[in-house]
Enzyme design. Structure first.
Site, mmCIF file in Angstrom:
data_model
loop_
_atom_site.group_PDB
_atom_site.id
_atom_site.type_symbol
_atom_site.label_atom_id
_atom_site.label_comp_id
_atom_site.label_asym_id
_atom_site.label_seq_id
_atom_site.Cartn_x
_atom_site.Cartn_y
_atom_site.Cartn_z
ATOM 1 N N ASP A 38 47.261 41.754 35.772
ATOM 2 C CA ASP A 38 47.706 43.538 35.492
ATOM 3 C C ASP A 38 49.436 43.375 36.514
ATOM 4 O O ASP A 38 49.921 44.155 36.346
ATOM 5 C CB ASP A 38 46.823 44.145 35.708
ATOM 6 C CG ASP A 38 45.485 44.358 34.563
ATOM 7 O OD1 ASP A 38 46.426 43.366 33.691
ATOM 8 O OD2 ASP A 38 44.924 44.846 34.707
ATOM 9 N N SER A 83 43.996 51.175 22.055
ATOM 10 C CA SER A 83 44.111 51.138 23.528
ATOM 11 C C SER A 83 43.787 52.585 24.320
ATOM 12 O O SER A 83 43.967 53.283 23.861
ATOM 13 C CB SER A 83 44.843 50.422 23.863
ATOM 14 O OG SER A 83 44.957 49.061 23.413
ATOM 15 N N LYS A 116 32.857 52.304 31.563
ATOM 16 C CA LYS A 116 34.003 51.588 30.197
ATOM 17 C C LYS A 116 33.084 49.864 30.368
ATOM 18 O O LYS A 116 32.839 49.193 31.400
ATOM 19 C CB LYS A 116 35.373 52.065 31.094
ATOM 20 C CG LYS A 116 35.796 50.972 29.887
ATOM 21 C CD LYS A 116 37.411 50.835 30.156
ATOM 22 C CE LYS A 116 38.771 50.532 29.162
ATOM 23 N NZ LYS A 116 38.307 49.276 28.796
ATOM 24 N N GLU A 179 30.230 48.376 22.186
ATOM 25 C CA GLU A 179 31.273 46.661 22.877
ATOM 26 C C GLU A 179 30.225 45.544 22.867
ATOM 27 O O GLU A 179 28.746 45.969 22.713
ATOM 28 C CB GLU A 179 31.270 47.130 24.218
ATOM 29 C CG GLU A 179 32.555 46.452 25.584
ATOM 30 C CD GLU A 179 33.691 47.032 25.222
ATOM 31 O OE1 GLU A 179 34.632 47.442 23.246
ATOM 32 O OE2 GLU A 179 35.000 45.792 25.904
ATOM 33 N N LYS A 319 40.233 53.471 35.653
ATOM 34 C CA LYS A 319 39.919 52.647 36.317
ATOM 35 C C LYS A 319 39.237 52.217 37.779
ATOM 36 O O LYS A 319 40.291 53.380 38.635
ATOM 37 C CB LYS A 319 41.406 51.644 36.132
ATOM 38 C CG LYS A 319 41.025 51.276 34.469
ATOM 39 C CD LYS A 319 40.990 50.545 33.906
ATOM 40 C CE LYS A 319 40.987 48.835 33.621
ATOM 41 N NZ LYS A 319 42.304 48.595 33.370
ATOM 42 N N CYS A 416 50.679 31.996 74.919
ATOM 43 C CA CYS A 416 51.325 31.972 76.147
ATOM 44 C C CYS A 416 51.068 30.840 76.666
ATOM 45 O O CYS A 416 51.346 29.376 77.427
ATOM 46 C CB CYS A 416 49.323 31.938 76.932
ATOM 47 S SG CYS A 416 48.788 30.631 76.389
ATOM 48 N N CYS A 432 42.955 28.038 71.421
ATOM 49 C CA CYS A 432 44.111 27.660 72.594
ATOM 50 C C CYS A 432 43.180 27.624 73.651
ATOM 51 O O CYS A 432 42.498 28.272 74.350
ATOM 52 C CB CYS A 432 44.678 29.198 72.688
ATOM 53 S SG CYS A 432 45.725 29.874 73.955
ATOM 54 N N CYS A 437 44.649 33.673 78.133
ATOM 55 C CA CYS A 437 45.779 34.038 77.423
ATOM 56 C C CYS A 437 45.641 35.392 76.338
ATOM 57 O O CYS A 437 45.000 36.137 76.386
ATOM 58 C CB CYS A 437 45.568 33.146 75.680
ATOM 59 S SG CYS A 437 46.389 33.124 75.123
#
Ligand code: IVH
Length: 672
Positions: A38, A83, A116, A179, A319, A416, A432, A437
């Site tokens: 997307d 959609s 959804k 669905e 969404k 350093c 390191c 440092c």
């Protein structure tokens, strides 16, 4: 970007998106996440907006997904399968309502919201109550005939329920849309079996559902667990179904499963409550979801408003924020952490992910960069979820221009100049080694003052830098020698804020053993391990003297952690720091004998708000007594503490698992 550069980029984006779509829709496999795809599509659309001459008829932005596969016959939908337009914010929901108001000024403010579902759309056609045909969405106009396959699914009635209250739906043509989903648990199980058999694994439940339903062998479909959930009901005379709430009622009565979550709402604020409520609860749903569908309840108005492009004007999909996006690696630098670990970090072209702008992402270590072949200038997929540090998932190699540069890990500390080392050959990270440092010092002090450690208010990142720059502090112990006048002399402070800081520091002279131990920033010692060690050894001196063997006697402490502790106390620089603390009178309280371990091995979850103490304070007390504080209910949770306005999913989960539910009073008794 000029037109030529834009054209070159757009062409590469088109190729990559087409490739992704081919794999996704035809081969039923995912080469990158939908969210990343997307993001690429969005970039292409933006380029095309800037340079409309780049739009070609075959651009992915101009196309409708879902060609019909060979092997299934085509079926034309009587009513187009649409959609939905996506929205991401309350403002966009409001704008949607305003648009409807413009077309229908006095419309009844009734909205129907549902989860959804992340599966594949399917239309079922019943004639005189008998299942005649099952059809996929296809391109919205023409789908594939999957009748034989849907007939194997238990959740799809072969005939509408004869005893229904709504007898008229048993006559003539009734179309039910919904669905087809695969439950997350079934998906996991299926993949486990495939792994055992050495078969390639499926990418996600939706792809698996889609791949299954498009099998030409109904026997195979029958062997895979698929579920149908209905969300729409169509009749030749649409007046028979006046509202969506009525449609759901009829669907259930005709024998279809619908989401119990679906709800009639009356305002934008109710829509937002519904959306926000499900944002967290959704992980407990059986199937995946990435949003909420909101439709006008009045279906006549819905039809009247019509369609714009591929989506109806009378519905939207809210969404949830995507956790992945694509962007470009501008540079890579090396960051030195408080224990000296050198971590390569990608500097990104800023990109919004899950609601916040991401400008940097960890690349973990040199080996990881090599393994993923991430180069400076690469387009990459970046992942960010919740509080985790954003990370670069992978480069999009096909978008390379040839100008990308391979990153070379520096041999010296960029801060350093010390030579970076690996403690052991098998270590992935360079370090390191210089304990002084500046980058390490800064992060050490920041860690010492952080919320989970000493929790010193007013000692944040920027103030620490200011104090370091002035040379007022060099290590965490130095903060205790600070004087109000010194702090006041810094530009960032006024007299009140300076006194406040000194006051805050002075209350942290005798911290709890676990917080102090955690605050030292010993490698591998997280907040919980520090609590475990404190409860076991009781005094700081005992921890300092502990051997690897003593340490591994503590539950949950392994060799690596034990060695890190011993190493820390053996290091002269650290010894000196601890001496300094002691000299300043800063030393952790021992754990009280009588109290320690009272809640050993017990796990707690809190839901809702407590009246007597904050959630943090309760968690602290539980931990101090040896108990563990968990954020979600698991099999090993012993107590769910129920406060005001508890979360229903936690209570439900506790009931399912038989977890003890107690109130605040009972918790106080346990803590006393
Ligand atoms: S209602 C006009 N309700 O989302 C379309 N759709 O972008 C009205 N979907 O392909 C659809 N769960 O398959 C609706 N509870 C639900 C849904 C749902 C998933 C899918 C549907 C469609 C897509 C719309």
């Amino acid at each position: 970007m000029n037109l030529n550069q834009a054209r070159e980029r757009a062409n590469k984006l088109k190729d990559l998106i087409n490739d992704y779509r081919y794999h996704y829709h035809v081969l039923n496999e995912s080469i990158i996440s939908d969210e990343a795809a997307d993001s690429l599509k969005h970039e292409l659309a933006q380029l095309e907006e800037q340079y409309p001459e780049l739009i070609t008829p075959d651009s992915p932005t101009q196309r409708v997904a879902g060609a019909v596969l060979p092997g299934f016959s085509e079926v034309r939908h009587t009513t187009r399968m649409l959609s939905l337009n996506d929205v991401f914010s309350e403002e966009e929901v409001e704008a949607w309502v305003k648009r409807i108001e413009k077309a229908a000024p006095d419309f009844k403010k009734e909205y129907f919201a549902d989860i959804k579902m992340d599966g594949l759309a399917c239309a079922l056609i019943y004639n005189d109550g008998l299942l005649e045909r099952g059809v996929t969405r296809g391109d919205g106009y023409v789908g594939e005939d999957i009748t034989l396959n849907v007939r194997t699914m238990d959740s799809i009635p072969l005939s509408l329920r004869a005893a229904t209250k709504y007898q008229s739906f048993l006559k003539g043509r009734t179309e039910v849309r919904g669905e087809i989903v695969m439950y997350k648990a079934d998906f996991e199980r299926l993949n486990e079996e495939r792994q055992k058999l050495g078969q390639p694994l499926f990418a996600n439940p939706r792809n698996t559902a889609a791949g299954t339903i498009r099998q030409l062998d109904p026997g195979l479909v029958a062997s895979r667990p698929l579920h149908f959930r209905a969300y729409d009901l169509l009749r030749d005379n649409q007046a028979e179904v006046a509202t969506n709430s009525f449609a759901y009622q009829v669907l259930a009565d005709l024998g279809f499963s619908t989401n119990h979550a679906a709800k009639l709402l009356n305002s934008v604020s109710q829509i937002m409550d519904f959306v926000n409520g499900w944002e967290h609860k959704r992980k407990n749903l059986e199937f995946n979801t990435d949003g909420i569908v909101v439709k006008l309840n009045d279906r006549q108005l819905f039809d009247k408003l019509g369609v714009a492009g591929k989506a109806p004007r009378g519905a939207i999909a809210f969404k949830y924020a995507a956790e992945q996006a694509t962007t470009i690696v501008r540079d890579i630098f090396v960051s030195i952490g408080r224990t000296g670990t050198a971590t390569p970090v990608a500097v990104l072209e800023p990109v919004v992910i899950a609601g916040s702008t991401v400008q940097m992402a960890t690349l973990h270590n040199e080996a990881e960069i090599k393994r993923k072949d991430i180069r400076i200038g690469d387009s990459v997929i970046v992942h960010k979820a919740g509080d985790i540090i954003p990370e670069v998932v992978e480069p999009l190699v096909k978008l390379r221009t040839g100008k990308e540069r391979v990153f070379e890990m520096p041999s010296l500390c960029p801060i350093c100049g010390s030579k970076l080392v690996k403690l052991k050959a098998e270590d992935a990270a360079w370090r390191c080694p210089n304990p002084n440092c500046p980058s390490r010092t800064w992060k050490q002090i920041q860690h010492y003052a952080s919320k989970e450690a000493l929790d010193i208010e007013g000692l944040g990142e920027k103030n620490i830098i200011a104090l370091l720059d002035k040379g007022l502090i060099k290590d965490p112990a130095d903060i205790y020698s600070l004087k109000t006048e010194q702090v006041m002399s810094l530009e960032r402070f006024a007299s009140v804020s300076a006194s406040k800081l000194i006051e805050a520091i002075s209350t942290k002279v005798h911290p709890s053993l676990s917080r102090f131990l955690y605050g030292l920033g010993i490698r591998h010692i997280g907040a919980q391990t520090a609590i475990d060690l404190a409860n076991h050894f009781k005094t700081f001196e005992a921890i300092m003297d502990a051997t690897v063997e003593d340490l591994t006697n503590v539950e949950g402490v392994g060799e690596v952690v034990a060695e890190a502790v011993v190493e820390y106390f053996a290091e002269p620089v650290n010894r000196r720091l601890l001496e300094k603390f002691k000299h300043l009178g800063v030393w952790p309280e021992p754990v009280k004998q009588s109290q320690a371990g009272k809640l050993n091995g017990m796990n707690f979850v809190i839901t809702g708000t407590l009246e007597g103490l904050s959630r943090e304070a309760a968690a602290d007390k539980i931990r101090a007594l040896g108990g563990r504080f968990q954020t979600s209910i698991a099999k090993d949770t012993d107590y769910l503490v129920i406060g005001n306005n508890p979360g229903t999913s936690k209570v439900e989960q506790a009931r399912k698992l038989g977890t003890n539910a107690i109130d605040e009073r009972a918790l106080s008794q346990l803590l006393d």
